[in-house]
Design an enzyme around this catalytic site. Structure first.
Site, mmCIF file in Angstrom:
data_model
loop_
_atom_site.group_PDB
_atom_site.id
_atom_site.type_symbol
_atom_site.label_atom_id
_atom_site.label_comp_id
_atom_site.label_asym_id
_atom_site.label_seq_id
_atom_site.Cartn_x
_atom_site.Cartn_y
_atom_site.Cartn_z
ATOM 1 N N ALA A 1 3.136 8.142 70.189
ATOM 2 C CA ALA A 1 2.727 9.487 70.578
ATOM 3 C C ALA A 1 2.027 9.401 71.926
ATOM 4 O O ALA A 1 1.700 8.319 72.404
ATOM 5 C CB ALA A 1 1.809 10.099 69.531
ATOM 6 N N GLU B 1 -1.031 11.497 74.418
ATOM 7 C CA GLU B 1 -2.165 12.407 74.312
ATOM 8 C C GLU B 1 -2.267 13.415 75.441
ATOM 9 O O GLU B 1 -3.350 13.916 75.747
ATOM 10 C CB GLU B 1 -3.472 11.594 74.263
ATOM 11 C CG GLU B 1 -3.865 10.913 75.578
ATOM 12 C CD GLU B 1 -3.346 9.495 75.733
ATOM 13 O OE1 GLU B 1 -3.872 8.758 76.582
ATOM 14 O OE2 GLU B 1 -2.415 9.131 75.001
ATOM 15 N N ASN B 2 -1.160 13.790 76.094
ATOM 16 C CA ASN B 2 -1.211 14.746 77.193
ATOM 17 C C ASN B 2 -2.174 15.895 76.896
ATOM 18 O O ASN B 2 -2.159 16.448 75.800
ATOM 19 C CB ASN B 2 0.175 15.336 77.443
ATOM 20 C CG ASN B 2 1.268 14.302 77.372
ATOM 21 O OD1 ASN B 2 1.331 13.389 78.172
ATOM 22 N ND2 ASN B 2 2.131 14.439 76.376
ATOM 23 N N GLU C 1 -4.489 10.553 68.780
ATOM 24 C CA GLU C 1 -4.126 11.305 69.984
ATOM 25 C C GLU C 1 -5.087 12.461 70.210
ATOM 26 O O GLU C 1 -5.420 12.775 71.359
ATOM 27 C CB GLU C 1 -2.685 11.811 69.877
ATOM 28 C CG GLU C 1 -1.645 10.730 69.632
ATOM 29 C CD GLU C 1 -1.706 9.569 70.611
ATOM 30 O OE1 GLU C 1 -2.111 9.776 71.775
ATOM 31 O OE2 GLU C 1 -1.352 8.447 70.214
ATOM 32 N N GLU D 1 -7.845 3.143 75.088
ATOM 33 C CA GLU D 1 -7.076 2.815 73.884
ATOM 34 C C GLU D 1 -7.908 2.059 72.841
ATOM 35 O O GLU D 1 -7.927 2.421 71.679
ATOM 36 C CB GLU D 1 -5.824 2.022 74.258
ATOM 37 C CG GLU D 1 -4.816 2.803 75.096
ATOM 38 C CD GLU D 1 -4.310 4.067 74.431
ATOM 39 O OE1 GLU D 1 -4.566 4.272 73.223
ATOM 40 O OE2 GLU D 1 -3.661 4.869 75.123
#
Length: 882
Positions: free
Chosen positions: A269, A271-272, A305, A327
């Site tokens: 995934a 995380e925009n 996310e 991260e």
């Protein structure tokens, strides 16, 4: 495709950009093969920089079709444009200026799945780490932050949905058959967080009221018909938002939060900001198609996310060397969330299993690198378990060192001090030093030194003095580029137990700092003396895995059995069972290789069965206790000259002896651990299923017939039980009629469900033995196999290479040659995927000589290939060199 060898980037060379980006206005005119992108970028020259310096923007396979400076077409003599860069000269010395850059890109042909691509009729972006430069020329680095305005123009019928980051400004028709939508993200962000999605999707909607009373609209977009399968993801999202407010005081900051699930995605995934894009396997779930593990993964990754909104988005990385800052920190946060949602002890066991099976081999092989590396050639190759999982463990150790309150103060200071900034590891650590007053200089070596520390412990009891002496020594092994290491600050959670199982509290401790049951090992050698010890203690070291180390501490089977029965830290209780199991498994592997009979230690077998039958223990813990160390764990502990066939045969023999000794217990558990009513993915129900399926595994070894597993398959009313029964059939009885029937039934039933069919491929790819390679080749010709889908490639080729030591590690080397062919084929389409699957070869030097020679030959074949991507060349050269 870029086929250069890749420039090596060094942390020491970091310098800020010469130009400050003030704002970004993007206009997309979407088309499957000719998407027009207009980027209006406003810059000013950074004070103190060379007034004659040009601006250099990054690109990747781009073609410039227009360039304006302050809305005036720029003379070609003032710029140079290549597919990889755009250089513009003679710019204003101080005043802001606007560059308008037009490119035309082909989303339909973008098989790399980086930048803007089109899959299944959906336009989608993936820009981390360096994908935005595949959309337009840009200062594509994480320390360049600016607010974005995005206008999207597209065919209305094909793309009724037009999404980007931030808040929706509005939309309307735009000429015949088209429409547009405008989005504005007021929070300055780097380009790697940009997102765009367009197409025709279904939606699940909800709302969330923040702790300050604001209402946030929540939307999860999925393929039409999959809406009911997104309800658990929505529930996990809302729980994540509430938990982050309660635990870290972090409130969401936009009016809308969106998730889009797509099937073709290189990562789990992304995380925009405000528009997360997910691999659909981490969104879609229902009882018929998703296992308990799938539900747990969805919960964890949705949370991960979302948590990035603050640890990664609001505060981001200055450069990609600081990747663990977002991260590793966010993995720690999602681990804590999952621990609060489920069983903390069971979650911790699962975390450590993963760390030891994936990160420890990475740390001990040619791809080893520090949590904060100092060089890289291809940043995509540093999205590793070291950055994520070991990075999380380093954060956890800070929490252990400072305590709950001290850690919270440090995190609060970090959020207050650096909101809206791009920062470094040093900035992060300084917040904890300032909040606590503790010097973390030595501790920070965890970020800078690669390798898993080995701590050797020995103890002696002095009855006359009533004292226990614990001697410790640490050693950090040499790793590529780091031949010698400094002593680390290692926090060891430690407790002493009497022979009756009660905890012994020392009156004082000399020779080492010992606070809150944590012993601080800071020297290369250290001796701690515990006073007030009235009887010989049984010592439990590194409880809850307080430090990511290898521990060598000789303890008798009797002492380990006492810990397995009486330790109050359930992780440490599990670790004692593991420490009982490993010597038996290592000896079994050696005996199997030499053709000797395998005989298990009675204390080990009896203690394990007692744990399985211990009604005071939660079922999920008992299931973890029954899951013996894996074949890869055994190979890691053996250290070298490994024969996968012998390891497999020895482990199977140990399983058989436990199964025979505990057959009645396992039969009782299989009958008792049932769930009633409708399927529930909660932790309690999942634990019951886990223990029942563990019992079924042992019964398959005791009964040596597929009958019970086939009956379980036929009776299963959920995917957890169904897939587990199918795995037993395929792995234990691959040639039986029952297995053939079950595989065919499973395929026919779920042929239209891609995520379930991924399981069907993966189960078969994991069948032990040399014949599986032929099965894998045949499955690649199955009409359901799709080479261009990353999930499908990972399920078959990835599972075979990573999770099938005997099938992949055939003595004739055919498994390695097969992988070489597949890597070269995948690399032509998707270098990132190819490089990640190639890391399955990281431990080739630990094989016995014949297999090692075959593996090396396969790696050399890859290395010598023409037109190799930077991603794969980086991995293969480091793997061969290390």
């Amino acid at each position: 495709m870029r086929t250069d060898t890749g420039q090596v980037i060094h942390l020491a060379d970091y310098r800020p950009t010469d130009f400050v980006l003030e704002r970004v206005d993007l206009t997309f005119e979407l088309d499957p093969t000719e998407t027009k992108v207009e980027a209006r970028l406003i810059f000013h020259r950074r004070p103190g920089t060379d007034p004659a310096a040009p601006i250099v923007l990054d690109g990747d396979e781009l073609t410039l079709s227009g360039l304006l400076l302050d809305q005036v077409e720029l003379d070609p003599s003032r710029y140079d444009a290549t597919p990889e860069s755009l250089t513009v000269r003679d710019l204003p010395e101080s005043a802001p200026f606007e560059l308008t850059i037009t490119t035309v890109i082909n989303p339909g042909a973008n098989t790399k799945l980086m930048g803007l691509y089109r899959t299944g009729g959906i336009y989608c972006t993936q820009c981390e780490a360096e994908g935005f430069r595949r959309i337009t020329y840009f200062p594509d680095r994480p320390d360049v932050l600016a607010p974005f305005t995005v206008n999207i123009i597209a065919d209305k019928d094909a793309n009724p949905l037009l999404l980007s980051n931030g808040n929706f400004l509005g939309g309307a028709g735009y000429g015949p058959g088209k429409h547009f939508a405008a989005w504005f993200d007021p929070h300055p962000k780097p380009s790697y967080l940009f997102a765009l999605v367009a197409g025709d999707l279904g939606v699940v909607e909800d709302t969330f009221t923040t702790m300050s009373g604001r209402e946030v609209v929540l939307k999860i977009y999925v393929e039409h018909g999959n809406e009911p399968r997104a309800t658990y993801a929505m529930d996990a999202l809302k729980r994540s938002m509430r938990w982050d407010e309660e635990r870290f005081g972090r409130e969401y900051d936009l009016d809308i939060f969106m998730i889009v699930a797509v099937s073709d995605f290189n990562m789990g995934a992304m995380e925009n900001k405000g528009l997360n894009v997910f691999n659909d396997k981490y969104v879609l779930a229902d009882p018929e198609t998703a296992t308990d593990a799938d539900y747990a993964n969805i919960e964890t990754i949705i949370a991960h996310e979302y948590f990035h909104n603050w640890t990664g988005n609001r505060i981001t990385c200055r450069d990609w060397f600081q990747l663990c800052l977002k991260e590793g920190l966010t993995v720690y946060r999602d681990h804590e969330f999952s621990s609060d949602q489920r069983s903390r002890a069971v979650k911790r066991i699962a975390e450590v299993r993963h760390l030891k099976s994936e990160q420890f081999p990475e740390d001990g092989g040619p791809l080893a690198h520090p949590v904060r590396p100092t060089t890289y050639r291809e940043i995509n190759n540093f999205y590793t378990t070291t950055v994520y999982e070991k990075g999380s463990e380093v954060t956890r150790m800070i929490a252990t060192l400072l305590g709950k309150d001290g850690f919270k103060k440090g995190m609060d200071l970090y959020f207050d001090r650096h909101d809206g900034e791009a920062v470094t590891i040093e900035d992060f650590v300084k917040c904890f030093e300032d909040a606590s007053g503790r010097d973390l200089t030595q501790f920070s070596l965890w970020y800078h030194q690669a390798g898993t520390p080995l701590v050797t412990a020995s103890g002696s009891y002095d009855a006359a003095a009533g004292s226990f002496t614990l001697s410790l020594e640490q050693m950090i092994p040499a790793t590529p580029g780091q031949p010698s290491k400094e002593p680390m600050h290692i926090p060891l959670s430690l407790a002493l137990f009497g022979e009756n199982g009660g905890k012994i509290e020392p009156t004082s401790v000399d020779g080492a700092e010992y606070t809150g049951e944590v012993l601080h090992l800071t020297g290369r050698t250290q001796t701690a003396v515990f006073h007030g010890i009235g009887s010989r203690p049984v010592v439990s070291i590194n409880r809850s895995f307080s430090a990511p180390i290898n521990l060598h501490f000789d303890q008798s089977p009797a002492d380990l059995a006492r810990l397995a029965r009486h330790e109050t830290d359930h992780f440490a209780r599990w670790q004692a069972l593991t420490d009982l199991a490993l010597p038996n498994l290592l000896k079994a592997a050696r005996d199997a290789r030499e053709g000797k009979p395998v005989v298990c230690e009675a204390t080990f077998v009896e203690t394990l069965i007692a744990a399985a039958d211990g009604e005071s223990l939660e079922p999920a813990f008992r299931a973890q206790a029954l899951a013996l160390p894996s074949e890869s764990d055994i190979a890691r502990e053996l250290g070298g000259n490994n024969d996968p066939d012998a390891i497999h045969a020895g482990r199977q023999a140990v399983l058989k002896q436990i199964a025979d000794a505990g057959k009645d217990v396992f039969a009782g558990l299989y009958a008792a651990m049932t769930t009633s009513g409708d399927f529930n993915p909660d932790a309690k129900s999942a634990g019951l299923r886990a223990l029942r399926n563990s019992a079924l595994t042992y019964l398959s070894h005791a009964e040596e017939t597929p009958t019970r597993a086939k009956a379980a398959f036929d009776a299963a009313n959920n995917m957890t039980d169904l897939s587990h029964a199918l795995t037993i059939l395929a792995h234990r009885f691959p040639d039986s009629a029952e297995t053939s029937e079950a595989l065919a039934t499973f395929r026919d039933r779920f042929a239209e469900n891609a995520l379930v069919i991924d399981k069907w491929f993966a189960i078969q790819a994991g069948i032990p033995g040399a014949k599986t390679l032929g099965r894998v080749r045949a499955l690649m010709d199955d009409p359901l196999f799709k080479r261009t889908n990353p999930n499908r490639m990972r399920s078959l080729v990835g599972t075979f290479a990573f999770a099938n030591p005997t099938g992949f590690g055939r003595a004739d080397g055919e498994g390695y040659r097969f992988l070489a062919d597949q890597i070269l084929d995948i690399d032509g389409r998707n270098p990132q995927l190819a490089a990640r699957i190639l890391t399955s070869m990281r431990s080739w030097r630990s094989l016995e000589s014949v297999r090692a020679d075959h593996a090396r030959s396969a790696l050399i074949e890859i290395e010598r290939a023409a037109d190799l991507s930077t991603d794969v060349r980086d991995i293969v050269e480091r793997t061969l060199k290390g």
